[in-house]
Every structure is written in structure tokens, then in C-alpha cells.
Design an enzyme around this catalytic site. Structure first.
Site, PDB file in Angstrom:
ATOM      1  N   ARG A 190       5.024   9.244   4.014  1.00 22.59           N
ATOM      2  CA  ARG A 190       5.396   9.823   2.715  1.00 22.59           C
ATOM      3  C   ARG A 190       4.733  11.187   2.545  1.00 22.59           C
ATOM      4  O   ARG A 190       5.362  12.122   2.042  1.00 22.59           O
ATOM      5  CB  ARG A 190       4.990   8.894   1.574  1.00 22.59           C
ATOM      6  CG  ARG A 190       5.849   7.651   1.443  1.00 22.59           C
ATOM      7  CD  ARG A 190       5.511   6.884   0.189  1.00 22.59           C
ATOM      8  NE  ARG A 190       5.908   7.595  -1.031  1.00 22.59           N
ATOM      9  CZ  ARG A 190       5.479   7.271  -2.248  1.00 22.59           C
ATOM     10  NH1 ARG A 190       4.622   6.285  -2.423  1.00 22.59           N
ATOM     11  NH2 ARG A 190       5.902   7.962  -3.301  1.00 22.59           N
ATOM     12  N   CYS A 248      -1.832  10.535  -5.497  1.00 23.00           N
ATOM     13  CA  CYS A 248      -0.960   9.620  -4.749  1.00 23.00           C
ATOM     14  C   CYS A 248       0.452   9.894  -5.238  1.00 23.00           C
ATOM     15  O   CYS A 248       0.817  11.045  -5.442  1.00 23.00           O
ATOM     16  CB  CYS A 248      -1.389   8.167  -4.964  1.00 23.00           C
ATOM     17  SG  CYS A 248      -1.455   7.686  -6.711  1.00 23.00           S
TER      18      CYS A 248
END
Length: 291
Positions: A190, A248
Site C-alpha cells: 500500500r 497510516c
């Protein structure tokens, strides 16, 4: 780890089991499943209603640990102190409570988020159950089934968040411009932008480094404090802990790094509350891909 007789980072399941029934202990179940959130956002709460650590209250990531009414603050906007402290009172938590949070993801969803919410209020007596719900069950420790008993509420907890611990996108860019460290807790694929299962844009904030939250764990358990200290000191490269800002996807799993650093004796790191989902809300902000 204990501090002045209090649990303040990770705490073992056996220690918590031995303390069940203690007047000052409040256990909070924060189980939540991001992967099925769109279809079943309450799956964690359903599981809590079925079986849990005895006496555990339930904290819902969307309703209790975030303020989804806010816009342009990412997928899990940081709640206002007045709303969060009202929830603390409803759970029977006071400034003298020893709080223990657990989830089913090694603390990353969303026990560490609850831990950091309380730490940002200045509440030091809060810990995350090492190994989470799975480890508790594996040890055969006491569980409670059926409809949870009502909680005797306390007055709303009086407190406000330390604003120095919470950064928005503009503050993060200024932090990077002055040589600050931004650490992204998402999985490497990611971070590199190879896959993006949740947000509309893949990639990372230019200048950020990647340390997946899973690097803090071994077989679902927290790494020893001395091991984490060595790893984060290497990452800090001579900087003070407060020079590390964690991020995040939405400001949840990033709190796992803040927990790990506190466990390692390196408190003071900060949170990019909007994280990646907040960064990309402005299409003018740059996006990097690859390593």
C-alpha cells in the site's frame, strides 16, 4: 510494562486476568473489522455481545473513537474531547481508572487508538492487552457470554487533548520541510501504491518512510521492549522521539507505533490524525509511489 505500579503500554493477559474484579480496572473491547466495514460495521460489537473478557465495555471505532461527522479529516477523524470524555464517563472510566483495551488484531484495530486517545488526554494508566482476544482465549482465561450487564456511569471525564501530539496535513508538510520524520504504518504494497483496497488514491506522502505496524509484533505478540528500542532508535537516527510523526491509512494503526515506542521507553512521538485518507482529500497535495 508498568510505570509506578500502573500498566502503561502492553500488559500480559495473565496480569489482567489476575486483576479482574479490581475496583479501578476497566476493560474495553475494541474489536472491529475494517475489511468488512462497508457490509457489517458492527461485527466487532456483535462478537462482544456474544463473548468477551468479563466486565468489558465496548468501544466502536466509528462511533466512539472517531467523529465521522467531520469532513476533510480522513476516514476516521479525531473526535472532539467533549464527545470522547462523555464516552469515558459512560464506560465508567475516571482519571484514576486503570484501563486495558483489547482487539483481535494485536492492538492495531483499534485498541492502540483508544490507548493513544487516553494518552493524549494525559491519562497514563492505560494499556493494551498483549496478544489480544486470540491470546486470551488460547490461554483459557475467563470469558463472559450473553448480554453485557449495564455499566454504572461516572461523571464525564474532565480533560482536553494535547494539541502538540496531533498534526494535520499542513503541519505534517511543515514537519517534513524542517527535517522531521514521518513513518507510515501501512503494509509495504500500500505504501508503494501497488494496491489500494480502501482509499481512492494509492501511494504515500513524499518523504515518508515505511515501517508496517506488524513489525512491532512476533506471532501476534509485542516484541520485547529492548528489541523495539533498538529498532526505533535506528529509525530515529539521533532524533528525539517527538520528531517522529506516525501515520497510516486513517490514523488508527499508526497508533500502534506510538504504543510500541512507549513500550520501548521512547514516549513523545506524535500522530498525523488524518493520515493518508486525509492527505489525499486535497488533490493538489503531492503523491509518491514506489519505495
Amino acid at each position: 510494562m508498568t510505570m509506578g505500579g500502573a500498566w502503561s503500554s502492553w500488559v500480559s493477559a495473565v496480569e489482567v486476568a489476575d486483576a479482574l474484579g479490581r475496583d479501578d480496572l476497566v476493560v474495553v473491547d475494541a474489536r472491529f473489522e475494517l475489511a468488512v466495514k462497508q457490509a457489517a460495521p458492527d461485527v466487532g460489537e456483535v462478537a462482544w455481545r456474544q463473548t468477551r473478557i468479563p466486565g468489558a465495555r465496548y468501544a466502536h471505532l466509528d462511533r466512539d473513537l472517531s467523529d465521522r461527522r467531520k469532513i476533510e479529516h480522513g476516514r476516521h477523524p479525531w473526535p472532539d474531547a467533549a464527545d470522547f470524555t462523555a464516552r469515558l464517563g459512560a464506560w465508567g472510566i475516571s482519571p484514576s481508572s486503570q484501563v486495558v483495551a483489547y482487539d483481535a488484531a494485536g492492538g492495531a484495530l483499534a485498541a492502540a487508538r483508544l490507548w493513544f486517545l487516553l494518552r493524549a488526554l494525559g491519562h497514563s494508566r492505560v494499556a493494551v492487552l498483549d496478544g489480544g482476544w486470540q491470546h486470551w482465549q488460547a490461554l483459557g482465561l475467563p470469558v463472559e457470554a450473553g448480554e453485557p450487564a449495564p455499566v454504572a456511569p461516572k461523571a464525564p471525564y474532565s480533560g482536553s487533548f494535547d494539541p502538540d501530539l496531533l498534526l494535520d496535513a499542513g503541519q505534517v508538510q511543515a514537519h517534513l520541510d524542517t527535517g522531521g520524520l514521518l513513518v507510515d504504518a501501512r503494509a509495504p504494497e500500500r505504501f508503494r501504491g501497488e494496491v489500494e483496497p480502501i482509499d481512492r488514491v494509492g501511494g504515500h506522502v513524499p518523504g515518508a518512510l515505511n515501517r508496517p505496524f506488524a513489525a512491532n509484533l512476533v506471532d501476534g505478540m509485542a516484541k520485547p521492549a529492548d528489541v523495539l528500542a533498538l529498532e526505533f532508535e535506528t529509525l530515529l537516527a539521533g532524533r528525539e522521539p517527538r520528531e517522529l510523526v506516525a501515520m497510516c491509512g486513517s490514523g488508527v494503526t499508526a497508533c500502534h507505533h506510538l504504543l510500541a515506542m512507549a513500550h520501548a521507553g521512547l514516549p513523545g512521538a506524535r500522530l498525523f490524525t488524518g493520515s493518508w485518507s486525509g492527505w489525499i482529500e486535497d488533490p493538489a497535495r503531492p503523491v509518491a509511489t514506489g519505495d
